[in-house]
Design a protein around this motif. Structure first.
Motif: not given
Length: 132
Positions: A34-39, A75-79, A84-90
């Motif tokens: 999570v920390a890596t994907a959501t810097q 938290c301020g991200d656009v959809e 894309a972040t969810c894809g990296r997390l998955e």
């Protein structure tokens, strides 16, 4: 990205609520992904996202966008970036825990054909008659 504690409508749960389901090693591994994907997110927010991932129905290898993307948007991200972040997390969760349902599929195919106990001879009949 903002943190949940600074301006987001979400609240961060107390630590320890999600730890019962997974080991400390699993928690640390999920938190690292999570920390890596959501810097850019602060530690309490990363902890909250890890808790959401670990606690959700289907476990950490389920599709995450429905549960996690709205939190990232808050938290301020656009959809599109949140998706894309969810894809990296998955992808990170699959590397840690394997594919979704891999263990369940194997268990389900182990008994793909019906078992007829009486077809297995006298030994089976003896087991069925012995009420131990």
């Amino acid at each position: 990205l903002k943190s949940f504690q600074r301006g987001c409508a979400c609240s961060v749960p107390e630590r320890g609520l999600h730890q019962a389901a997974m080991s400390e090693a699993d928690l640390a591994s999920v938190r690292h992904v999570v920390a890596t994907a959501t810097q850019g997110l602060d530690d309490p927010t990363v902890d909250h996202l890890a808790a959401v991932i670990l606690d959700g129905d289907g476990g950490p290898t389920r599709p995450l966008e429905e549960d996690v993307a709205p939190l990232l948007v808050a938290c301020g991200d656009v959809e599109a970036v949140a998706a894309a972040t969810c894809g990296r997390l998955e992808a990170g969760m699959r590397r840690l825990f394997g594919a979704v349902g891999a263990q369940n599929e194997e268990a389900a195919t182990a008994l793909a054909q019906p078992i007829k106990l009486l077809d297995h001879g006298a030994a089976t009949a003896e087991v069925l008659e012995d009420p131990r």
